[in-house]
Design an enzyme around this catalytic site. Structure first.
Site, PDB file in Angstrom:
ATOM      1  N   HIS A 197       0.858  -1.176   0.000  1.00  0.00           N
ATOM      2  CA  HIS A 197       0.000   0.000   0.000  1.00  0.00           C
ATOM      3  C   HIS A 197       0.890   1.219   0.000  1.00  0.00           C
ATOM      4  CE1 HIS A 197      -4.045  -1.159  -0.103  1.00  0.00           C
ATOM      5  NE2 HIS A 197      -4.161  -1.643   1.125  1.00  0.00           N
ATOM      6  N   LYS A 231      -8.323   7.716  -2.408  1.00  0.00           N
ATOM      7  CA  LYS A 231      -8.745   7.255  -1.083  1.00  0.00           C
ATOM      8  C   LYS A 231      -7.819   7.764   0.018  1.00  0.00           C
ATOM      9  CE  LYS A 231     -11.349   4.749   1.631  1.00  0.00           C
ATOM     10  NZ  LYS A 231     -12.755   5.119   1.863  1.00  0.00           N
ATOM     11  N   HIS A 232      -6.543   7.914  -0.302  1.00  0.00           N
ATOM     12  CA  HIS A 232      -5.573   8.257   0.747  1.00  0.00           C
ATOM     13  C   HIS A 232      -4.749   9.503   0.431  1.00  0.00           C
ATOM     14  CE1 HIS A 232      -6.718   4.401   2.244  1.00  0.00           C
ATOM     15  NE2 HIS A 232      -6.200   3.765   1.227  1.00  0.00           N
ATOM     16  N   HIS A 258      -6.739   4.410  -6.882  1.00  0.00           N
ATOM     17  CA  HIS A 258      -7.328   4.149  -5.564  1.00  0.00           C
ATOM     18  C   HIS A 258      -6.500   4.801  -4.455  1.00  0.00           C
ATOM     19  CE1 HIS A 258      -8.862   1.920  -2.058  1.00  0.00           C
ATOM     20  NE2 HIS A 258      -7.583   1.709  -1.764  1.00  0.00           N
ATOM     21  N   GLU A 259      -5.181   4.637  -4.556  1.00  0.00           N
ATOM     22  CA  GLU A 259      -4.312   5.185  -3.518  1.00  0.00           C
ATOM     23  C   GLU A 259      -4.447   6.699  -3.418  1.00  0.00           C
ATOM     24  OE1 GLU A 259      -2.242   3.708  -1.167  1.00  0.00           O
ATOM     25  OE2 GLU A 259      -3.541   2.078  -1.803  1.00  0.00           O
ATOM     26  N   PHE A 302      -4.916   0.673  -9.185  1.00  0.00           N
ATOM     27  CA  PHE A 302      -4.532   0.760  -7.782  1.00  0.00           C
ATOM     28  C   PHE A 302      -3.959   2.133  -7.451  1.00  0.00           C
ATOM     29  CE2 PHE A 302      -1.303   0.096  -4.405  1.00  0.00           C
ATOM     30  CZ  PHE A 302      -2.204  -0.113  -3.363  1.00  0.00           C
TER      31      PHE A 302
END
Length: 722
Positions: free
Chosen positions: A557, A614-615, A610-611, A607
């Site tokens: 992650h 989301k973050h 998403h990273e 991904f």
């Protein structure tokens, strides 16, 4: 004696028939019968006998009668008896004052004192040192609103010549330190005037220092005390735990055990420290020690409550519920703690079922209070049960006669906002009998964020800017992101520019973490956990590109910016979408060095999106998209956690390893304490799941984490193949 005078609940008075009314023999027999009184029914009969036989003016008998009332807990009956006495003496008044200050209405003790003083110069009704000691204790219990009465009593103490009484001085120390924000200096002055302070006065001064938050002075005072008893040690442990210094609390407990044996009250303080620390393994150890010190004694209800609280805070809700179900005696706090724990752990339905049982139980000291309803309303909010939440809110007011507090309204507003009933939530705020605070508006703004209500969010920000501009930073970012999500990027940018013009930043928070045997306080704008190379996907929930999983890595992650208390900033998952054009120069490196968890795109882009969304958006005030991914790649090259563990003989081979060994291996390998999280497989085994390591706000270097997640690991965990 009791068999002679009593038969079951009925009074039996054969000896009284031969005694003359008003006689000394009759008075003596009535006194003996009061000594052996076993119930309120017997007491009321004896009360009647005193009246009928003309002894109600006898203070010695009335004092004994009051003593029986108070011992039975019937303060209202005791007050009725006392009010019928025409000429109560000092002893009788002192007894009533003492009983009243221990009741739910300690302030009424002052009323009894005023009655004493109204008797003028009668010598047998003059207040003494015990009177003032009890009155000052009552003012302490009644709280800050009774500080003025306490100060007036202090003047009476001095004018009456009772200032040298150590009992009075001790209660003055307690009163000033407990009811006045600057009272600790007065308390210390009074303490220094005591010629020969005893252990009780020393303990009171110690508690005063801790109550005022001055841990350094308390620590110095504690070490300078000529003698320490169980209360001294327990007070210091509880003070450390309350101020977040759990490491010091546990060190103090360890030292205490070499000098004096802890008791159940000590263990309540120790378990509080374990709860703050989030160390489940240590909490279980202290649970076992608590059982050892009982030695056949009944476990205090508050000790069991502390165990429930500890297990809830450490994430072991099943253990908490087991403690609750095994309790032979419970109180309101027991029910409230487990209901709140179930709600916070996603067991909302179980929490509401338990609340229903609590209501059906109908035991006097187990009835719901205002805190219970906060837990219940939170459960309804988590479950989205709006109608049920409103029903319980109404039931709290009408059936339980509980006046709603700000916290209750905050729960209702949060519940309505989460469910999308924003207008209804706003109407609730307008009907509140008190001015809404920051938390109320924040709850409504959270609903605006969830349901992307741009117009209402802007109105709320206007109100917050008007009343509490210094606290509005995080919410300004939230509104900016709401506008961005609504494709109004120009307005979104205006909010961010407003923050820059006003020099507004999200406040720096602090947290306590366990670090190499020490508990350390750290301050960071946010923490970034699960940096590249830290995620072990033993749940097998992710997939990898056709080239195969990189052999040197766990699943990976990126940076997860959090506030220092471990919570996500409110602007996470914003509408500021991932833009591959901003990281064009990094795509090649990302594909070669960060290919894990690439499904379904096959090249990692899904991904990466998403990273960021989301973050990464949580760190926009410090890192833009390019800086975010650049920081991730930079950190990726700094460490190989799997290699560190393998070098220590810890491999993903399905074996079980010590959780302390895993943490120590990583700490020794990288120089920083990791956070380790576990999950449970179908067989109930604890498995290594994730490892957390932190970096600074710029994403450039590793740091000691401001906070680590509560451990859900047992002492030994499985490291499954992956």
């Amino acid at each position: 004696m009791s068999k002679e005078y009593f038969s079951n609940e009925m009074l039996y008075l054969p000896a009284l028939r031969s005694s003359k009314p008003y006689s000394r023999d009759l008075q003596k027999q009535l006194f003996l019968m009061l000594q052996h009184c076993r119930s309120m029914q017997q007491l009321s009969q004896l009360h009647a006998k005193l009246v009928v036989n003309g002894f109600f003016y006898k203070n010695v008998l009335i004092t004994k009668l009051l003593s029986c009332c108070i011992a039975s807990g019937n303060i209202s009956y005791a007050s009725l008896v006392f009010n019928q006495v025409l000429e109560p003496n000092t002893t009788l008044c002192n007894q009533m004052i003492r009983a009243t200050f221990r009741s739910d209405m300690p302030g009424r003790s002052v009323y009894i004192y005023n009655r004493m003083r109204s008797k003028g110069g009668r010598e047998d009704t003059q207040p003494n040192s015990y009177t003032y000691a009890f009155l000052l204790a009552a003012c302490t219990k009644a709280g800050p609103n009774f500080l003025t009465q306490g100060e007036q009593l202090h003047c009476r103490v001095i004018s009456g010549g009772f200032g040298s009484s150590i009992y009075v001085q001790t209660n003055l120390i307690n009163m000033y330190s407990a009811t006045s924000s600057d009272g600790i200096s007065k308390s210390h002055m009074i303490f220094k005037e005591i010629v020969n302070p005893n252990i009780i006065s020393c303990n009171s001064m110690l508690a005063g220092f801790l109550r005022s938050g001055n841990v350094l002075l308390a620590n110095q005072f504690f070490h300078d005390m000529p003698a320490k008893d169980k209360v001294s040690w327990t007070t210091m442990i509880a003070g450390y735990a309350k101020t977040g210094m759990s490491d010091q609390a546990l060190k103090c407990f360890s030292q205490m055990r070499t000098h004096i044996k802890p008791d159940q009250v000590t263990m309540i303080a120790v378990l509080t420290a374990c709860a703050n620390w989030g160390d489940l393994e240590l909490g279980r150890l202290m649970h076992g020690y608590s059982c050892q010190i009982l030695h056949g004694q009944k476990c205090l209800v508050n000790l069991n409550n502390a165990l429930i609280h500890m297990y809830v805070k450490c994430g072991a809700i099943d253990d908490a519920f087991q403690v609750f179900t095994q309790m032979s005696r419970k109180n309101t706090a027991s029910w409230t703690t487990i209901i709140a724990g179930l709600a916070k752990h996603g067991c909302g339905n179980e929490a509401l079922d338990l609340f229903q049982r609590m209501q059906e139980n109908d035991v006097e000291n187990e009835k719901p209070d205002w805190l219970t309803f906060i837990a219940v309303l939170c459960a309804c909010s988590y479950l989205g049960m709006v109608d049920k939440g409103l029903f319980y809110f109404e039931q709290m007011i009408t059936n339980h006669r509980i006046i709603p507090r700000m916290e209750h309204y905050c729960c209702i507003v949060d519940m309505l906002s989460r469910a999308g009933h924003l207008n209804q939530a706003l109407e609730m705020i307008k009907k509140m009998p008190m001015e809404p605070n920051f938390a109320i508006w924040g709850a409504l703004l959270g609903g605006c964020w969830i349901h992307k209500d741009v117009k209402l969010a802007a109105q709320i920000i206007d109100k917050l800017m008007e009343h509490e501009p210094d606290k509005v930073a995080g919410h300004l970012v939230s509104v900016s992101n709401i506008y961005a999500a609504a494709m109004k990027r120009g307005v979104s940018q205006e909010f961010r520019e407003m923050m820059l013009e006003m020099s507004i930043r999200k406040p720096t928070a602090s947290s306590l973490i366990y670090m190499q045997g020490e508990l350390t306080r750290n301050f960071q704008p946010y923490k970034t956990s699960e940096w590249p190379g830290s995620y072990c996907d033993t749940k097998q929930s992710c997939c990898y590109p056709t080239a195969g999983k990189p052999t040197a890595d766990f699943g990976i992650h990126g940076l997860w910016p959090n506030y220092a208390d471990g919570s996500y900033p409110s602007n996470c998952d914003s509408g500021n979408a991932y833009d591959a054009s901003q990281i064009g120069d990094l795509i090649g490196s990302l594909r070669s060095k960060w290919p894990s968890l690439a499904c379904p795109s096959g090249d990692g882009s899904t991904f990466w999106r998403h990273e960021w969304e989301k973050h990464g958006t949580c760190s926009e005030s410090v890192l833009d998209q390019h800086a975010y991914f650049q920081a991730s790649l930079r950190l990726k090259s700094q460490i190989n956690l799997l290699q560190v563990l393998q070098d220590a003989g810890i491999r993903p081979d399905g074996g079980f390893y010590s959780i302390r060994g895993i943490s120590s291996a990583i700490r020794d390998g990288i120089g920083f304490e990791p956070g380790v999280e576990c999950n449970v497989d179908e067989a109930g085994n604890r498995q290594l799941y994730q490892v957390y390591v932190c970096v600074d706000a710029t994403g450039k270097r590793l740091i000691d984490c401001p906070v680590l997640p509560a451990s859900k690991c047992s002492s030994r965990v499985e490291f499954p193949p992956f």
